[in-house]
Design a protein around this motif. Structure first.
Motif, PDB file in Angstrom:
ATOM      1  N   SER A 133       2.588 -19.681   6.889  1.00  0.00           N
ATOM      2  CA  SER A 133       2.828 -19.024   7.782  1.00  0.00           C
ATOM      3  C   SER A 133       2.456 -17.414   6.596  1.00  0.00           C
ATOM      4  O   SER A 133       1.943 -17.730   5.718  1.00  0.00           O
ATOM      5  N   PHE A 134       2.799 -16.548   7.279  1.00  0.00           N
ATOM      6  CA  PHE A 134       2.576 -15.035   6.808  1.00  0.00           C
ATOM      7  C   PHE A 134       3.319 -14.155   7.529  1.00  0.00           C
ATOM      8  O   PHE A 134       3.914 -14.038   8.923  1.00  0.00           O
ATOM      9  N   LYS A 135       3.620 -13.100   6.720  1.00  0.00           N
ATOM     10  CA  LYS A 135       4.231 -11.582   7.322  1.00  0.00           C
ATOM     11  C   LYS A 135       3.682 -11.238   8.559  1.00  0.00           C
ATOM     12  O   LYS A 135       1.990 -10.163   8.037  1.00  0.00           O
ATOM     13  N   VAL A 136       3.732 -10.023   9.292  1.00  0.00           N
ATOM     14  CA  VAL A 136       3.676  -8.875  10.131  1.00  0.00           C
ATOM     15  C   VAL A 136       4.229  -7.963  10.483  1.00  0.00           C
ATOM     16  O   VAL A 136       5.766  -8.516  10.495  1.00  0.00           O
ATOM     17  N   ASP A 137       4.038  -6.555  10.158  1.00  0.00           N
ATOM     18  CA  ASP A 137       5.290  -5.853  10.578  1.00  0.00           C
ATOM     19  C   ASP A 137       4.559  -4.820  11.154  1.00  0.00           C
ATOM     20  O   ASP A 137       3.583  -4.729  11.414  1.00  0.00           O
ATOM     21  N   LYS A 138       5.586  -3.735  11.476  1.00  0.00           N
ATOM     22  CA  LYS A 138       5.685  -2.860  12.418  1.00  0.00           C
ATOM     23  C   LYS A 138       3.918  -2.068  12.138  1.00  0.00           C
ATOM     24  O   LYS A 138       3.376  -1.662  13.620  1.00  0.00           O
ATOM     25  N   ASN A 139       3.578  -1.642  10.761  1.00  0.00           N
ATOM     26  CA  ASN A 139       2.175  -1.288  11.036  1.00  0.00           C
ATOM     27  C   ASN A 139       1.535  -1.830  11.052  1.00  0.00           C
ATOM     28  O   ASN A 139       0.302  -1.640  11.507  1.00  0.00           O
ATOM     29  N   ILE A 140       1.179  -3.163  11.233  1.00  0.00           N
ATOM     30  CA  ILE A 140       0.393  -4.029  11.496  1.00  0.00           C
ATOM     31  C   ILE A 140       0.039  -4.005  12.787  1.00  0.00           C
ATOM     32  O   ILE A 140      -1.680  -3.727  13.286  1.00  0.00           O
ATOM     33  N   LEU A 141       0.672  -3.723  13.466  1.00  0.00           N
ATOM     34  CA  LEU A 141       0.557  -4.425  14.628  1.00  0.00           C
ATOM     35  C   LEU A 141       0.446  -2.801  14.713  1.00  0.00           C
ATOM     36  O   LEU A 141      -0.500  -3.204  16.645  1.00  0.00           O
ATOM     37  N   ASN A 142       0.918  -1.962  14.333  1.00  0.00           N
ATOM     38  CA  ASN A 142       0.071  -0.753  15.325  1.00  0.00           C
ATOM     39  C   ASN A 142      -1.366  -0.924  15.068  1.00  0.00           C
ATOM     40  O   ASN A 142      -1.844  -0.044  15.973  1.00  0.00           O
ATOM     41  N   GLN A 143      -1.506  -1.146  14.237  1.00  0.00           N
ATOM     42  CA  GLN A 143      -3.266  -0.802  13.412  1.00  0.00           C
ATOM     43  C   GLN A 143      -3.792  -1.552  14.388  1.00  0.00           C
ATOM     44  O   GLN A 143      -4.929  -1.720  15.421  1.00  0.00           O
ATOM     45  N   ILE A 144      -3.696  -2.652  15.243  1.00  0.00           N
ATOM     46  CA  ILE A 144      -4.264  -4.329  15.786  1.00  0.00           C
ATOM     47  C   ILE A 144      -3.595  -3.123  17.171  1.00  0.00           C
ATOM     48  O   ILE A 144      -5.041  -2.905  18.030  1.00  0.00           O
ATOM     49  N   PHE A 145      -3.294  -2.756  17.490  1.00  0.00           N
ATOM     50  CA  PHE A 145      -3.063  -1.939  19.042  1.00  0.00           C
ATOM     51  C   PHE A 145      -3.907  -1.225  18.570  1.00  0.00           C
ATOM     52  O   PHE A 145      -4.600  -0.191  20.152  1.00  0.00           O
ATOM     53  N   LEU A 172      -7.235 -13.276   5.566  1.00  0.00           N
ATOM     54  CA  LEU A 172      -6.846 -13.147   7.295  1.00  0.00           C
ATOM     55  C   LEU A 172      -6.834 -12.212   7.438  1.00  0.00           C
ATOM     56  O   LEU A 172      -6.241 -11.107   7.795  1.00  0.00           O
ATOM     57  N   MET A 173      -7.648 -12.895   8.466  1.00  0.00           N
ATOM     58  CA  MET A 173      -8.160 -11.536   9.949  1.00  0.00           C
ATOM     59  C   MET A 173      -7.197 -12.013  11.274  1.00  0.00           C
ATOM     60  O   MET A 173      -7.145 -12.549  11.407  1.00  0.00           O
ATOM     61  N   ALA A 174      -7.339 -10.437  11.683  1.00  0.00           N
ATOM     62  CA  ALA A 174      -6.961 -10.084  13.337  1.00  0.00           C
ATOM     63  C   ALA A 174      -8.233  -9.773  14.335  1.00  0.00           C
ATOM     64  O   ALA A 174      -8.764  -8.884  13.169  1.00  0.00           O
ATOM     65  N   GLU A 175      -9.042 -10.308  14.860  1.00  0.00           N
ATOM     66  CA  GLU A 175     -10.262 -10.219  15.395  1.00  0.00           C
ATOM     67  C   GLU A 175      -9.884  -9.316  17.324  1.00  0.00           C
ATOM     68  O   GLU A 175      -9.223 -10.524  18.194  1.00  0.00           O
ATOM     69  N   MET A 189      -9.749  -6.778  11.913  1.00  0.00           N
ATOM     70  CA  MET A 189      -8.982  -6.190  10.285  1.00  0.00           C
ATOM     71  C   MET A 189      -8.763  -7.370   9.039  1.00  0.00           C
ATOM     72  O   MET A 189      -8.135  -8.233   9.709  1.00  0.00           O
ATOM     73  N   CYS A 190      -8.259  -6.813   7.968  1.00  0.00           N
ATOM     74  CA  CYS A 190      -7.976  -7.695   7.543  1.00  0.00           C
ATOM     75  C   CYS A 190      -6.355  -7.346   7.706  1.00  0.00           C
ATOM     76  O   CYS A 190      -5.284  -6.472   7.201  1.00  0.00           O
ATOM     77  N   ILE A 191      -5.224  -8.644   7.831  1.00  0.00           N
ATOM     78  CA  ILE A 191      -3.955  -7.746   7.985  1.00  0.00           C
ATOM     79  C   ILE A 191      -3.127  -9.136   6.755  1.00  0.00           C
ATOM     80  O   ILE A 191      -1.956  -8.789   6.799  1.00  0.00           O
ATOM     81  N   GLY A 192      -3.883  -9.417   5.916  1.00  0.00           N
ATOM     82  CA  GLY A 192      -3.277 -10.371   4.686  1.00  0.00           C
ATOM     83  C   GLY A 192      -4.104 -10.973   3.950  1.00  0.00           C
ATOM     84  O   GLY A 192      -5.581 -11.217   3.990  1.00  0.00           O
ATOM     85  N   HIS A 193      -3.486 -11.713   3.494  1.00  0.00           N
ATOM     86  CA  HIS A 193      -4.189 -12.974   2.206  1.00  0.00           C
ATOM     87  C   HIS A 193      -3.201 -14.592   2.493  1.00  0.00           C
ATOM     88  O   HIS A 193      -1.979 -14.223   2.405  1.00  0.00           O
ATOM     89  N   VAL A 194      -3.378 -15.632   3.071  1.00  0.00           N
ATOM     90  CA  VAL A 194      -2.643 -16.879   2.704  1.00  0.00           C
ATOM     91  C   VAL A 194      -3.601 -18.202   2.272  1.00  0.00           C
ATOM     92  O   VAL A 194      -5.202 -18.027   1.815  1.00  0.00           O
ATOM     93  N   GLU A 195      -2.997 -18.838   1.423  1.00  0.00           N
ATOM     94  CA  GLU A 195      -4.013 -20.009   1.256  1.00  0.00           C
ATOM     95  C   GLU A 195      -4.508 -21.718   1.733  1.00  0.00           C
ATOM     96  O   GLU A 195      -5.449 -21.515   0.906  1.00  0.00           O
TER      97      GLU A 195
END
Length: 249
Positions: A133-145, A172-175, A189-195
């Motif tokens: 599990s990880f968190k995404v917010d509006k800013n991350i979604l906007n960047q992907i968009f 954690l990447m979104a491509e 883009m990198c959207i965070g870090h996970v274990e």
């Protein structure tokens, strides 16, 4: 509706009810809303059934009922005309009625059986064991968009991990790309870090576009075995669970 009696639904926060309905309207034009003693709940799907939303609104009720709402946005708009902080809605056999000091309306409902719910067992989804599990917010979604303007030839977004670093975990990447096609432009883009490590899992980017219309932060959970990605959001008395099935590579 099976109940022929007039029941009264007391809403201490009409704005929350409007927000609940607005979430439904972003996914589906119509909706079946189930009212019980503790909450309202709905299960709706996008036009292509690739995104399913289970929504709950915590509100006490003295009755059980099923509201078959033909046009959720239309109901939302008329509720927006009410300025009172607390309202009472009359739930009749085939309509929702409001009689306030300055505003009155009657909104007609479909009969039972006219609308159908998506064929998804939400209890089964809730019972899943999620691998990460990880968190995404509006800013991350906007960047992907924004990246989708560059990678315009694809309608897939892949989530995966790379480069584990001491003290940070995996990146954690979104491509945005299509790995099933050659010579496709991509945006990553990198959207965070996970274990936990995650092999690429693609979902339909149109679903991300829908989520981009929603404010706030999501908790994203992934079940690798079934290829299910769940976006959870809780805001005050409203709980939203967006369920997306992964695509083939």
């Amino acid at each position: 509706m099976s109940d022929q009696n007039v029941n009264q639904l007391k809403l201490k926060s009409p704005t929350d009810f409007v927000a609940y309905l607005d979430s439904l309207s972003k996914i589906s034009e119509s909706s079946i809303v189930t009212v019980d003693r503790e909450k309202m709940s709905s299960l709706v799907a996008s036009t292509d059934n690739t995104l399913i939303l289970y929504a709950e609104y915590d509100v006490a009720s003295s009755f059980y009922s099923t509201l078959n709402i033909p046009d959720v946005k239309k109901l939302t708009r008329v509720l927006d005309t009410i300025g009172d902080e607390e309202i009472n809605l009359n739930i009749n056999s085939n309509n929702i009625e409001y009689k306030g000091n300055g505003v009155k309306f009657k909104y007609h409902l479909f009969d039972d059986g006219f609308l159908t719910k998506p064929g998804l067992n939400i209890e089964k989804i809730n019972a899943f064991t999620f691998d990460m599990s990880f968190k995404v917010d509006k800013n991350i979604l906007n960047q992907i968009f924004k990246g989708s303007v560059f990678a315009s030839e694809t309608n897939k977004v892949y989530f995966y991990t790379e480069e584990k670093r001491v003290g940070e975990g995996y990146r954690l990447m979104a491509e945005l790309t299509d790995r099933a096609r050659h010579n496709t432009d991509n945006f990553t883009m990198c959207i965070g870090h996970v274990e936990e490590e995650l092999a690429p899992i693609p979902i339909n980017f149109d679903n991300v576009r829908l989520l981009n219309n929603i404010s706030g932060e999501f908790t994203v959970r992934i079940n690798k075995e079934y290829g299910v990605v769940v976006f959870d959001q809780v805001v005050d008395d409203i709980k939203l669970k967006y369920i997306v099935s992964s695509l083939t590579q």
